[in-house]
Design a protein around this motif. Structure first.
Motif, short mmCIF file in Angstrom:
data_model
loop_
_atom_site.label_atom_id
_atom_site.label_comp_id
_atom_site.label_asym_id
_atom_site.label_seq_id
_atom_site.Cartn_x
_atom_site.Cartn_y
_atom_site.Cartn_z
N TYR A 70 -25.36 -12.61 -5.87
CA TYR A 70 -26.45 -13.46 -5.38
C TYR A 70 -26.09 -14.09 -4.04
CZ TYR A 70 -30.21 -16.90 -5.42
OH TYR A 70 -31.31 -17.66 -5.09
N ARG A 71 -24.85 -14.60 -3.93
CA ARG A 71 -24.41 -15.20 -2.67
C ARG A 71 -24.41 -14.16 -1.54
NH1 ARG A 71 -20.42 -17.98 -5.83
NH2 ARG A 71 -18.89 -16.40 -5.24
N ARG A 72 -23.94 -12.97 -1.87
CA ARG A 72 -23.82 -11.92 -0.85
C ARG A 72 -25.20 -11.44 -0.38
NH1 ARG A 72 -20.64 -8.83 -3.57
NH2 ARG A 72 -22.08 -7.24 -4.29
N ASN A 73 -26.11 -11.24 -1.33
CA ASN A 73 -27.40 -10.64 -0.98
C ASN A 73 -28.47 -11.63 -0.55
OD1 ASN A 73 -26.19 -8.26 -1.64
ND2 ASN A 73 -27.37 -7.87 -3.49
N ARG A 74 -28.44 -12.83 -1.13
CA ARG A 74 -29.51 -13.78 -0.86
C ARG A 74 -29.08 -14.96 -0.01
NH1 ARG A 74 -33.94 -13.28 -4.14
NH2 ARG A 74 -34.86 -14.65 -2.56
N LEU A 75 -27.78 -15.29 -0.04
CA LEU A 75 -27.30 -16.50 0.66
C LEU A 75 -26.29 -16.18 1.74
CD1 LEU A 75 -26.85 -18.83 -2.46
CD2 LEU A 75 -28.92 -18.44 -1.10
N ALA A 76 -26.28 -14.94 2.22
CA ALA A 76 -25.39 -14.51 3.31
C ALA A 76 -23.92 -14.78 2.98
CB ALA A 76 -25.77 -15.22 4.61
N GLY A 77 -23.56 -14.67 1.71
CA GLY A 77 -22.17 -14.78 1.30
C GLY A 77 -21.66 -16.20 1.13
N SER A 78 -22.53 -17.18 1.28
CA SER A 78 -22.09 -18.58 1.21
C SER A 78 -22.70 -19.28 0.00
CB SER A 78 -22.50 -19.32 2.48
OG SER A 78 -22.21 -20.70 2.38
N ASN A 79 -22.02 -20.34 -0.46
CA ASN A 79 -22.58 -21.17 -1.52
C ASN A 79 -23.39 -22.33 -0.93
OD1 ASN A 79 -20.19 -22.45 -0.55
ND2 ASN A 79 -20.25 -23.81 -2.32
N MET A 80 -23.44 -22.41 0.40
CA MET A 80 -24.17 -23.47 1.08
C MET A 80 -25.41 -22.89 1.75
SD MET A 80 -22.23 -26.05 0.37
CE MET A 80 -22.90 -27.33 1.43
N VAL A 81 -26.55 -23.50 1.51
CA VAL A 81 -27.80 -23.11 2.14
C VAL A 81 -28.31 -24.31 2.93
CG1 VAL A 81 -30.17 -22.30 1.78
CG2 VAL A 81 -28.33 -21.51 0.28
N SER A 82 -28.51 -24.13 4.22
CA SER A 82 -28.92 -25.24 5.07
C SER A 82 -30.14 -24.89 5.88
CB SER A 82 -27.79 -25.65 6.02
OG SER A 82 -26.66 -26.10 5.31
N PHE A 83 -30.99 -25.88 6.07
CA PHE A 83 -32.11 -25.77 6.99
C PHE A 83 -32.37 -27.15 7.58
CE2 PHE A 83 -36.54 -26.03 8.20
CZ PHE A 83 -36.65 -24.93 9.04
N ASN A 84 -32.12 -27.27 8.88
CA ASN A 84 -32.26 -28.55 9.56
C ASN A 84 -31.52 -29.65 8.80
OD1 ASN A 84 -33.68 -27.17 11.47
ND2 ASN A 84 -35.67 -28.06 10.99
N GLU A 85 -32.22 -30.67 8.33
CA GLU A 85 -31.55 -31.81 7.68
C GLU A 85 -31.28 -31.59 6.19
OE1 GLU A 85 -36.00 -32.95 7.49
OE2 GLU A 85 -34.66 -31.61 8.60
N ILE A 86 -31.71 -30.44 5.66
CA ILE A 86 -31.56 -30.15 4.23
C ILE A 86 -30.36 -29.23 3.99
CG2 ILE A 86 -32.65 -29.08 2.20
CD1 ILE A 86 -35.36 -29.74 3.48
#
Length: 227
Positions: A116-132
């Protein structure tokens, strides 16, 4: 995460479902080829756990169906111990990984998270968008460095919106993703509106922008283009 486990052994399938449910996943079951194909035609899943040997077909043929129909689900093959050819054929056919039976459920969980991290979250456990910022390991959401007091479902809803930013998501698809396919027969999806309302309120309280747009008659969209 929403998972479809395609496994003809009811004992194994139920143990997978019960374990993943305790971990907070939505896990649906299919015990054969045709049942799985019908579910894949009607519903969407983040990941498919695919047994090769099915009573009414072959899992590798189901994998071909998934790729032919451009179903955007990751695939983790459940392989017999000595089935090297099946593993190779599955990986060459587009599967993301395989795990050999018998396996420990925590290892299966770890493989799912990695895919899931590799395919949907670019390999990271952190998902960021602007201030979120969303941490998928700790299930912690922050806005302007303020930790939000949100439920697990609200966290999953925000993650689902952010990962699918600028896409219109119907109330039905949101409900099915977060609560399972049984919601398909509900008369209305007012509970989705309530969760959206609560999420907006909590983000606003942390001085976050209101990116969640209502698309009347259709559903909701995380409107990143107006950021």
């Amino acid at each position: 995460m929403k998972v479809l486990a395609v496994e003809d052994s009811r004992e194994i399938a139920v143990s997978i479902r019960d374990f993943l449910s305790r971990e907070g996943y939505i896990c649906e079951l299919a015990y054969g080829f045709e049942e799985a194909r019908e579910k894949l035609a009607l519903f969407t899943y983040d990941c498919i756990l695919l047994d090769i040997m099915l009573p009414d077909g072959n899992g590798l043929e189901l994998l071909k169906f998934i790729k032919k129909e451009q179903i955007q689900s990751s695939v983790l093959i459940l392989s017999a111990k000595d089935a090297l050819d099946d593993k190779i054929s599955g990986l060459e056919g587009g599967a993301d990984d395989y795990i050999t039976k018998p396996f420990h459920l925590p290892e299966l969980h770890a493989r799912l998270r990695a895919i899931y991290r590799r395919n949907r979250l670019a390999g990271s456990n952190m998902v960021s968008f602007n201030e979120i910022t969303l941490n998928t390991d700790t299930l912690e959401a922050t806005v302007n460095d303020i930790v939000l007091d949100i439920t697990r479902k609200e966290f999953e809803l925000l993650l689902y919106l952010v990962v699918n930013k600028n896409r219109v998501l119907s109330r039905q698809s949101i409900a099915a993703h977060l609560w399972g396919d049984y919601t398909d027969n509900l008369a209305n999806f007012d509970f989705v509106y309530q969760h959206i309302k609560n999420l907006r309120k909590k983000i606003s309280a942390a001085n976050g922008a209101d990116y969640i747009a209502t698309v009347y008659g259709l559903g909701y969209k995380f409107n990143a283009t107006s950021a």
